[in-house]
Scaffold this active site. Sequence first.
Site, short mmCIF file in Angstrom:
data_model
loop_
_atom_site.label_atom_id
_atom_site.label_comp_id
_atom_site.label_asym_id
_atom_site.label_seq_id
_atom_site.Cartn_x
_atom_site.Cartn_y
_atom_site.Cartn_z
CG ASP A 1 -8.69 -4.38 -2.47
OD1 ASP A 1 -9.88 -4.17 -2.19
OD2 ASP A 1 -7.97 -3.53 -3.02
CG HIS B 1 -2.09 0.93 1.05
ND1 HIS B 1 -2.01 2.28 1.33
CD2 HIS B 1 -3.32 0.70 0.58
CE1 HIS B 1 -3.18 2.83 1.04
NE2 HIS B 1 -3.99 1.90 0.58
#
Length: 431
Positions: A365, A308
């Site tokens: 996710d 991320h």
Amino acid sequence: MSPSNDTATLRLGDQSIDLPLRTGSEGERALDIRALRRATGLITYDPGLVNTGACESSITFTDGERGILRFRGYDVEDLVDHCEFIEVAYLLVHGWLPNAAQKASFSRLLNQNALIHEDMIHFFSHYPERAHPMAVLSAMVVSLSSFYPELGENRQEDIDLTVTRLLSKLRTVAAFSYKKSLGEPIVYPRHDMKYCQNFLNMMFSSPVVRDPVNPVLVDALNKLLILHADHEQNCSSSVVRAVGSADANLYASISAGICALWGPLHGGANQHVIEMLQQIQADGGHVDRAIARAKDRNDPYRLMGFGHRIYKSYDPRARVAKRICRDVTAALDRHDPLLDIAMELEAAALADPYFQERNLYPNVDFYTGLTYRQMGIPTDMLTVMFAIGRLPGWIAQWLELRSEDEFRIMRPRQIYVGPPQRTVKPLGERS
Ligand code: CMC
């Protein structure tokens, strides 16, 4: 963010310029470069805008090093444990959690606005059977602007109506597009059901199946949508702001945000996580091979659902999503072999120096897609679920942008590296 007394001095040869520092309410510091170009002729160069603060915002706070995510000051975990999704939607849009009367009125408006214009229902029939639901969603949202009035005066009633219209209809469009893709009759929204229950009913009931919606699934959906609800200046929210900054209407701005979210590096990753796990399963369940490929610089393969831009520790959303995933699996008494592979893959990656050195952890996710899958949501609808959750965040970002004193079109600069000036040769003389 308020200007502080501190300044940073930039020296360029014998010229120097003092640039003020600004400090956010959580102590985040930023260099205010608004005077830079005027004073020096310089622009900043920051591909991917990794170091650039494009706005001030009072919606969401993240601290990637400490794994913190807060909406309007509330920890996301606190909201997941104590609120329904529509309360969080209200919080993002209005700035405060609704009291009982406000929640009831918001729910009423959501119900009143749940239908879409009957003419729009014909649109679904003209998409190819295999059309990706994100393409349909984005097109249907921008089409709403031809059926419903734009947000005009920014009066509170207009905002409430437009916001609830979008929140409610996006859910209806998503469910209708699923039913159309199955060739089944659409199931209309019902006034006697709340937001998440209504959605699941539109998705899974039919004239021949009228099972009551499982409350475990309703609870899980509320929680998952809260996890998605906002994430400050991520790619799709920045797109919503960029389009909105051109004075485009809310529907057009959100439709653009949906397209950005679709990308596999952003919200589209949840679909790709499932496809990656299915591929690993089909190849015999060798997670080590997937890890080796992800580490190979000559292979574009990445572990989807890992890494991320902001989080350099465990994504707080992934931690909660993992818990929800386990709870749903236990409550439904189901066994998903993909979940076993996912947990094995996570353990292997977290123990590997490549992932450790780069601070790569599961992101939101990784486990949300697996949970939606347990709930019966098909793989190509997973990013649609993310979009339903992210909608209040996009709306809040758009409204905040429009209320800024310094509302200006978003228009970055560039460093031109193409050919210097040249002249056009007649056609016959060109090589
Ligand atoms: N698998 C393998 N290596 C990775 C991964 C991954 N998933 N993510 C990053 N890296 C490596 C990358 O190759 C680079 O290595 P090196 O320094 O040797 O060149 C290093 O880690 C830094 O990566 P980056 O690409 O510079 O990081 P970024 O901040 O530009 O990208 C990201 C962030 C999310 C796009 C990226 O981590 C990624 O592609 N992840 C997989 C897709 C994914 O799961 N996306 C969902 C993000 S969460 C939902 C949302 O909010 O959008």
